[in-house]
Motif scaffolding. Structure first.
Motif, PDB file in Angstrom:
ATOM      1  N   LYS A  73       0.848  -1.212   0.000  1.00  0.00           N
ATOM      2  CA  LYS A  73       0.000   0.000   0.000  1.00  0.00           C
ATOM      3  C   LYS A  73       0.873   1.248   0.000  1.00  0.00           C
ATOM      4  CE  LYS A  73      -2.446   0.889   3.804  1.00  0.00           C
ATOM      5  NZ  LYS A  73      -2.048   2.193   4.347  1.00  0.00           N
ATOM      6  N   GLU A  74       1.871   1.225   0.840  1.00  0.00           N
ATOM      7  CA  GLU A  74       2.802   2.364   0.942  1.00  0.00           C
ATOM      8  C   GLU A  74       3.489   2.631  -0.402  1.00  0.00           C
ATOM      9  OE1 GLU A  74       3.299   3.735   4.027  1.00  0.00           O
ATOM     10  OE2 GLU A  74       4.950   5.103   3.629  1.00  0.00           O
ATOM     11  N   GLU A  75       3.983   1.551  -0.980  1.00  0.00           N
ATOM     12  CA  GLU A  75       4.728   1.676  -2.242  1.00  0.00           C
ATOM     13  C   GLU A  75       3.856   2.250  -3.351  1.00  0.00           C
ATOM     14  OE1 GLU A  75       6.250  -2.049  -3.653  1.00  0.00           O
ATOM     15  OE2 GLU A  75       6.572  -1.257  -5.671  1.00  0.00           O
ATOM     16  N   TRP A  76       2.653   1.706  -3.481  1.00  0.00           N
ATOM     17  CA  TRP A  76       1.813   2.143  -4.598  1.00  0.00           C
ATOM     18  C   TRP A  76       1.211   3.525  -4.376  1.00  0.00           C
ATOM     19  CZ3 TRP A  76       1.628   0.543  -9.440  1.00  0.00           C
ATOM     20  CH2 TRP A  76       2.255  -0.665  -9.727  1.00  0.00           C
ATOM     21  N   ALA A  77       0.932   3.857  -3.132  1.00  0.00           N
ATOM     22  CA  ALA A  77       0.456   5.213  -2.859  1.00  0.00           C
ATOM     23  C   ALA A  77       1.538   6.225  -3.224  1.00  0.00           C
ATOM     24  CB  ALA A  77       0.068   5.342  -1.393  1.00  0.00           C
ATOM     25  N   GLN A  78       2.784   5.874  -2.943  1.00  0.00           N
ATOM     26  CA  GLN A  78       3.890   6.771  -3.295  1.00  0.00           C
ATOM     27  C   GLN A  78       4.047   6.870  -4.807  1.00  0.00           C
ATOM     28  OE1 GLN A  78       5.629   8.762  -1.206  1.00  0.00           O
ATOM     29  NE2 GLN A  78       6.511   9.628  -3.066  1.00  0.00           N
ATOM     30  N   ARG A  79       3.860   5.730  -5.481  1.00  0.00           N
ATOM     31  CA  ARG A  79       3.940   5.770  -6.952  1.00  0.00           C
ATOM     32  C   ARG A  79       2.868   6.683  -7.530  1.00  0.00           C
ATOM     33  NH1 ARG A  79       5.336   0.010  -9.846  1.00  0.00           N
ATOM     34  NH2 ARG A  79       6.887  -0.692  -8.364  1.00  0.00           N
ATOM     35  N   VAL A  80       1.659   6.564  -6.968  1.00  0.00           N
ATOM     36  CA  VAL A  80       0.573   7.426  -7.446  1.00  0.00           C
ATOM     37  C   VAL A  80       0.956   8.886  -7.247  1.00  0.00           C
ATOM     38  CG1 VAL A  80      -1.826   8.130  -7.061  1.00  0.00           C
ATOM     39  CG2 VAL A  80      -1.228   5.697  -7.068  1.00  0.00           C
ATOM     40  N   LYS A  81       1.497   9.173  -6.062  1.00  0.00           N
ATOM     41  CA  LYS A  81       1.904  10.556  -5.799  1.00  0.00           C
ATOM     42  C   LYS A  81       2.968  11.000  -6.806  1.00  0.00           C
ATOM     43  CE  LYS A  81       2.656  12.287  -1.492  1.00  0.00           C
ATOM     44  NZ  LYS A  81       3.411  12.544  -0.249  1.00  0.00           N
ATOM     45  N   ASN A  82       3.953  10.159  -7.033  1.00  0.00           N
ATOM     46  CA  ASN A  82       5.012  10.508  -7.989  1.00  0.00           C
ATOM     47  C   ASN A  82       4.436  10.786  -9.376  1.00  0.00           C
ATOM     48  OD1 ASN A  82       6.880  10.107  -5.993  1.00  0.00           O
ATOM     49  ND2 ASN A  82       7.558   8.101  -6.725  1.00  0.00           N
ATOM     50  N   GLU A  83       3.551   9.901  -9.798  1.00  0.00           N
ATOM     51  CA  GLU A  83       2.990  10.051 -11.149  1.00  0.00           C
ATOM     52  C   GLU A  83       2.154  11.313 -11.256  1.00  0.00           C
ATOM     53  OE1 GLU A  83       3.541   8.061 -13.808  1.00  0.00           O
ATOM     54  OE2 GLU A  83       4.952   6.881 -12.632  1.00  0.00           O
ATOM     55  N   LEU A  84       1.395  11.600 -10.208  1.00  0.00           N
ATOM     56  CA  LEU A  84       0.593  12.832 -10.219  1.00  0.00           C
ATOM     57  C   LEU A  84       1.491  14.054 -10.310  1.00  0.00           C
ATOM     58  CD1 LEU A  84      -2.080  12.039  -7.464  1.00  0.00           C
ATOM     59  CD2 LEU A  84      -2.510  12.316  -9.918  1.00  0.00           C
ATOM     60  N   LEU A  85       2.584  14.024  -9.560  1.00  0.00           N
ATOM     61  CA  LEU A  85       3.490  15.177  -9.563  1.00  0.00           C
ATOM     62  C   LEU A  85       4.184  15.329 -10.907  1.00  0.00           C
ATOM     63  CD1 LEU A  85       4.978  14.945  -5.946  1.00  0.00           C
ATOM     64  CD2 LEU A  85       3.070  16.326  -6.787  1.00  0.00           C
ATOM     65  N   ILE A  86       4.443  14.200 -11.562  1.00  0.00           N
ATOM     66  CA  ILE A  86       5.030  14.265 -12.909  1.00  0.00           C
ATOM     67  C   ILE A  86       4.068  14.952 -13.868  1.00  0.00           C
ATOM     68  CG2 ILE A  86       5.656  12.870 -14.918  1.00  0.00           C
ATOM     69  CD1 ILE A  86       6.792  10.821 -12.803  1.00  0.00           C
ATOM     70  N   LEU A  87       2.799  14.523 -13.807  1.00  0.00           N
ATOM     71  CA  LEU A  87       1.801  15.170 -14.666  1.00  0.00           C
ATOM     72  C   LEU A  87       1.722  16.666 -14.351  1.00  0.00           C
ATOM     73  CD1 LEU A  87      -1.155  12.600 -14.584  1.00  0.00           C
ATOM     74  CD2 LEU A  87       0.335  13.103 -16.521  1.00  0.00           C
ATOM     75  N   TRP A  88       1.725  16.955 -13.074  1.00  0.00           N
ATOM     76  CA  TRP A  88       1.564  18.352 -12.627  1.00  0.00           C
ATOM     77  C   TRP A  88       2.714  19.229 -13.102  1.00  0.00           C
ATOM     78  CZ3 TRP A  88       2.299  20.237  -6.943  1.00  0.00           C
ATOM     79  CH2 TRP A  88       1.730  21.493  -6.791  1.00  0.00           C
ATOM     80  N   THR A  89       3.927  18.743 -12.852  1.00  0.00           N
ATOM     81  CA  THR A  89       5.085  19.595 -13.149  1.00  0.00           C
ATOM     82  C   THR A  89       5.512  19.539 -14.608  1.00  0.00           C
ATOM     83  OG1 THR A  89       6.573  17.801 -12.498  1.00  0.00           O
ATOM     84  CG2 THR A  89       6.020  19.428 -10.814  1.00  0.00           C
ATOM     85  N   ASP A  90       5.285  18.399 -15.259  1.00  0.00           N
ATOM     86  CA  ASP A  90       5.848  18.232 -16.609  1.00  0.00           C
ATOM     87  C   ASP A  90       4.819  18.274 -17.733  1.00  0.00           C
ATOM     88  OD1 ASP A  90       8.049  17.880 -15.106  1.00  0.00           O
ATOM     89  OD2 ASP A  90       8.468  15.822 -15.712  1.00  0.00           O
ATOM     90  N   TYR A  91       3.616  17.822 -17.440  1.00  0.00           N
ATOM     91  CA  TYR A  91       2.644  17.745 -18.535  1.00  0.00           C
ATOM     92  C   TYR A  91       1.739  18.974 -18.605  1.00  0.00           C
ATOM     93  CZ  TYR A  91      -1.279  16.631 -21.436  1.00  0.00           C
ATOM     94  OH  TYR A  91      -2.237  16.711 -22.409  1.00  0.00           O
ATOM     95  N   PHE A  92       1.072  19.282 -17.503  1.00  0.00           N
ATOM     96  CA  PHE A  92       0.092  20.369 -17.549  1.00  0.00           C
ATOM     97  C   PHE A  92       0.783  21.695 -17.826  1.00  0.00           C
ATOM     98  CE2 PHE A  92      -2.469  17.347 -14.908  1.00  0.00           C
ATOM     99  CZ  PHE A  92      -3.462  17.149 -15.855  1.00  0.00           C
ATOM    100  N   ARG A  93       0.142  22.477 -18.668  1.00  0.00           N
ATOM    101  CA  ARG A  93       0.732  23.729 -19.116  1.00  0.00           C
ATOM    102  C   ARG A  93      -0.183  24.914 -18.752  1.00  0.00           C
ATOM    103  NH1 ARG A  93       1.228  20.125 -23.320  1.00  0.00           N
ATOM    104  NH2 ARG A  93      -0.472  21.046 -24.520  1.00  0.00           N
TER     105      ARG A  93
END
Lengths: 145, 100
Positions: A73-93
């Motif tokens: 649970k810990e690992e995947w929750a962190q992955r979700v957070k990482n992926e969201l932050l990637i979208l936030w910082t790198d994808y959304f304009r």
């Protein structure tokens, strides 16, 4: 590796010198996806449900299972957070922010929910995270139209 | 140069985004005929031609029709790996079948 095979490959390299293939990432194209976050939330949900079902049990096998499920649970929750932050910082304009002015807040809240579901065994928090991720994935899908 | 008429080729991997599967400097054997009659599937490590003309080694994360999304195995580099575009099947050089 089999030493004979290694020897053959080394000899082959004398005939056809190995060319470089690159495993670093400098191709600027800009394709992102939300499958990983959805998959991650499903994993967190499953682990949360399974952990909740074990409440009150304390035999050693159950304790072992609880430890493993909590780690997953810990690992995947962190992955979700990482992926969201990637979208936030790198994808959304900026143009996405103009269309969805509360995008920053949505991502911020979703990232915080990732921490909440790590810290707790709370299906309500997982449901909130799932809804938050669905919203962001929906915005992502809209930007692709 | 690699003998492209052969069913396989050998390459030296440069970079860290495929760690721990492939380390910087390791060689890989690429089966160039792997996708003659089939398409890459999620989980395959493939070598493909990037839009800049260089060859890249990445893992297929998802396949949609004749296009594929690729990622590095190195979680720490995941931000950068997401900057790859969808890879067309025609750009795929082959499948990594061995490292050494």
């Amino acid at each position: 590796m089999n030493s004979l095979l290694y020897s053959i490959l080394r000899k082959f390299e004398l005939i056809a010198k190995p060319t470089a293939v690159y495993a670093h990432c400098d191709v600027p194209c800009g394709i992102y996806e939300t499958d990983t976050v959805r998959h991650g939330v499903e994993t967190v949900k499953s682990m949360t449900d399974k952990l909740a079902a074990l409440q009150g049990k304390s035999d050693i096998s159950t304790l072992n299972a609880i430890a493993r499920m909590a780690a997953t649970k810990e690992e995947w929750a962190q992955r979700v957070k990482n992926e969201l932050l990637i979208l936030w910082t790198d994808y959304f304009r900026p143009e996405h922010l103009q269309k969805w002015p509360n995008l920053h807040e949505r991502v911020w809240k979703a990232a915080k929910l990732c921490s909440d579901v790590k810290r707790t065994v709370d299906s309500q928090k997982v449901a909130e995270l799932s809804a938050a991720v669905d919203e962001i994935a929906g915005i992502f899908a809209e930007t692709k139209k | 140069m690699a003998a492209s008429f052969l069913p396989f080729s050998v390459h030296t991997v440069r970079g860290h985004s495929m760690q721990p599967t492939i380390n910087d400097g390791e060689r890989v054997v690429v089966l160039r005929w792997a996708y003659l009659f089939s398409a890459p599937k999620a989980g395959d490590v493939v070598v493909f031609k990037g839009s800049d003309g260089k060859d890249y080694a990445k893992r297929v994360s998802a396949a949609v029709k004749n296009e594929f999304f690729v990622k590095g195995d190195n979680e720490k580099d995941s931000r950068d790996s997401r900057s790859f575009g969808a890879v067309k099947k025609t750009s795929v050089v082959g499948k990594v079948v061995m490292t050494y």
